[in-house]
Design a protein around this motif. Sequence first.
Motif, mmCIF file in Angstrom:
data_model
loop_
_atom_site.group_PDB
_atom_site.id
_atom_site.type_symbol
_atom_site.label_atom_id
_atom_site.label_comp_id
_atom_site.label_asym_id
_atom_site.label_seq_id
_atom_site.Cartn_x
_atom_site.Cartn_y
_atom_site.Cartn_z
ATOM 1 N N ALA A 2 0.839 -1.190 0.000
ATOM 2 C CA ALA A 2 0.000 0.000 0.000
ATOM 3 C C ALA A 2 0.880 1.248 0.000
ATOM 4 O O ALA A 2 2.015 1.229 0.456
ATOM 5 C CB ALA A 2 -0.905 -0.007 1.224
ATOM 6 N N GLU A 20 -17.023 -3.532 -5.268
ATOM 7 C CA GLU A 20 -16.943 -2.482 -4.258
ATOM 8 C C GLU A 20 -17.197 -3.038 -2.854
ATOM 9 O O GLU A 20 -16.515 -2.669 -1.894
ATOM 10 C CB GLU A 20 -17.956 -1.378 -4.578
ATOM 11 N N LEU A 23 -14.120 -4.662 -1.277
ATOM 12 C CA LEU A 23 -13.023 -3.780 -0.896
ATOM 13 C C LEU A 23 -13.285 -3.046 0.414
ATOM 14 O O LEU A 23 -12.342 -2.562 1.054
ATOM 15 C CB LEU A 23 -12.768 -2.759 -2.003
ATOM 16 N N GLN A 24 -14.538 -2.953 0.830
ATOM 17 C CA GLN A 24 -14.860 -2.146 2.000
ATOM 18 C C GLN A 24 -14.109 -2.563 3.267
ATOM 19 O O GLN A 24 -13.597 -1.698 3.996
ATOM 20 C CB GLN A 24 -16.370 -2.150 2.249
ATOM 21 N N LEU A 27 -10.567 -1.192 2.957
ATOM 22 C CA LEU A 27 -10.525 0.260 3.038
ATOM 23 C C LEU A 27 -10.803 0.754 4.448
ATOM 24 O O LEU A 27 -10.126 1.669 4.948
ATOM 25 C CB LEU A 27 -11.539 0.862 2.060
ATOM 26 N N LYS A 28 -11.801 0.148 5.112
ATOM 27 C CA LYS A 28 -12.143 0.558 6.473
ATOM 28 C C LYS A 28 -11.000 0.261 7.432
ATOM 29 O O LYS A 28 -10.709 1.050 8.342
ATOM 30 C CB LYS A 28 -13.395 -0.170 6.943
ATOM 31 N N ARG A 30 -7.799 0.085 6.744
ATOM 32 C CA ARG A 30 -6.703 1.034 6.503
ATOM 33 C C ARG A 30 -7.048 2.412 7.050
ATOM 34 O O ARG A 30 -6.190 3.090 7.642
ATOM 35 C CB ARG A 30 -6.410 1.106 5.011
ATOM 36 N N ALA A 31 -8.303 2.840 6.874
ATOM 37 C CA ALA A 31 -8.718 4.143 7.398
ATOM 38 C C ALA A 31 -8.681 4.185 8.921
ATOM 39 O O ALA A 31 -8.595 5.266 9.507
ATOM 40 C CB ALA A 31 -10.119 4.473 6.899
ATOM 41 N N LEU A 55 -6.215 -0.487 -7.129
ATOM 42 C CA LEU A 55 -6.831 -0.122 -5.858
ATOM 43 C C LEU A 55 -6.422 -1.083 -4.756
ATOM 44 O O LEU A 55 -6.140 -0.682 -3.623
ATOM 45 C CB LEU A 55 -8.357 -0.090 -6.008
ATOM 46 N N THR A 59 -4.238 -0.270 -1.274
ATOM 47 C CA THR A 59 -4.968 -0.428 -0.016
ATOM 48 C C THR A 59 -4.377 -1.500 0.879
ATOM 49 O O THR A 59 -4.282 -1.334 2.098
ATOM 50 C CB THR A 59 -6.449 -0.773 -0.310
#
Length: 425
Positions: A2, A20, A23-24, A27-28, A30-31, A55, A59
């Motif tokens: 990443a 999508e 990937l959530q 992404l969550k 990593r955030a 992506l 990520t």
Amino acid sequence: MADTPTDGPVIAIVETGRGEYGLQPLLKARASGLRPVLVTDDLSRYATSDAARGLIERTVHAIVPADTRDSASVTEALRPYAEQGVLGGVLAVIDYYVPVVAETARALGLPGLDPGAAHIARNKLRTREVCAGRGVPTPRFHRAVSREDAVAAARSIGFPCVVKPLTEAASIGVRLCRDADEVAAHHDELTASPFDMRGMAKPGGVLVEEYLTGYELSVEVLTTRKGPQVIGVTDKGLTAHPYFVETGETFPTQLPDPVRDLAARAALDALEATGHDFGAAHVEIKVTADGPRLVEINARMGGAQIGRIIEEATGLDLLREIIRLHVGQEPELTRARAGAAASRYLTAADSGVLRGFEGEDLVRRLPGVRAVDLYAAEGAEVRRARSNADVLGHLVVRADTPAEAARWAETAALMLTPSTAAVPC
């Protein structure tokens, strides 16, 4: 791998959904300051294009190859992270991998669901047996090990009945059968392959069940150190028989408090019966004239857009809090608002070649539309939906009340129409 360095704990996500939705979790994580690693036996399942591949690379902290059908393989693949002291947790968001993750977490000393409870929830027959034995209201059922056994069970239980596989997900293979010929034919279809849609060996036979006359809802639960907490009850819509494809959800339910509370109690009783002691659960209930009856237990967060509509309605990012729970942190379940949201799913009315979607510009003029996601490409061959895997797209609407959210979402779904043409000979 990443492009944003972090020194937070590693969270291993064992396989995920496609597109999508899949990937959530990455992404969550990593955030939230974590380092997500994707454990998979086939990266091409997710890296379906250059954009998707890019992506994922931006990520994911690392791709960890393993035989994700086998907890020993996953455990050994993750052991280096555990020995370095950086592995905070392991998570499954897809039903097929819940037992593998539970066993891996136990082997590596990480937070996780009791493996016995995971195996019970994963197998619809075991769920039925355990819950019925503990007095949880369930439909009558029988595991049929041959075509003749399935027909005999259907005749004993009564027509129409439901015939389903023991361990698939997303309503795959679930069918209403109205006579012996339909039962026999569906038995043969379900037993034609020894493997499920994720390549795992299927238990032998099929499940023949009493058809419950009523409407369906789901109860969303998160079990923490404080015990099970009901996040809410979700209204669900389904297609016409003989299949049981979800057409949408509304959160929170529009049902009166006494019905909601009875459904929640039935879900909690079922989770207690199966030993569910950690993490998310999505418990499907049918409300009948005789009260709530258990449909099934999914030992993970509600799929499709349920997490999204909960967040739109309440401000609670349930997936983020589940991720935090799995790395040993206490989830924060405070709600920022008291609204409502609804999702609706798009399916083809007929089999054919997709020509496109009509009405997207009109839908975006409606109040409260938060998302319109069309994931079937023009030219793709589509069919009348037989399971949730046949959904072509979705939309999400937010409003002040469940009734308003549902009406606007239904209006939008009627305006946004998949157009098909006959398959060329």
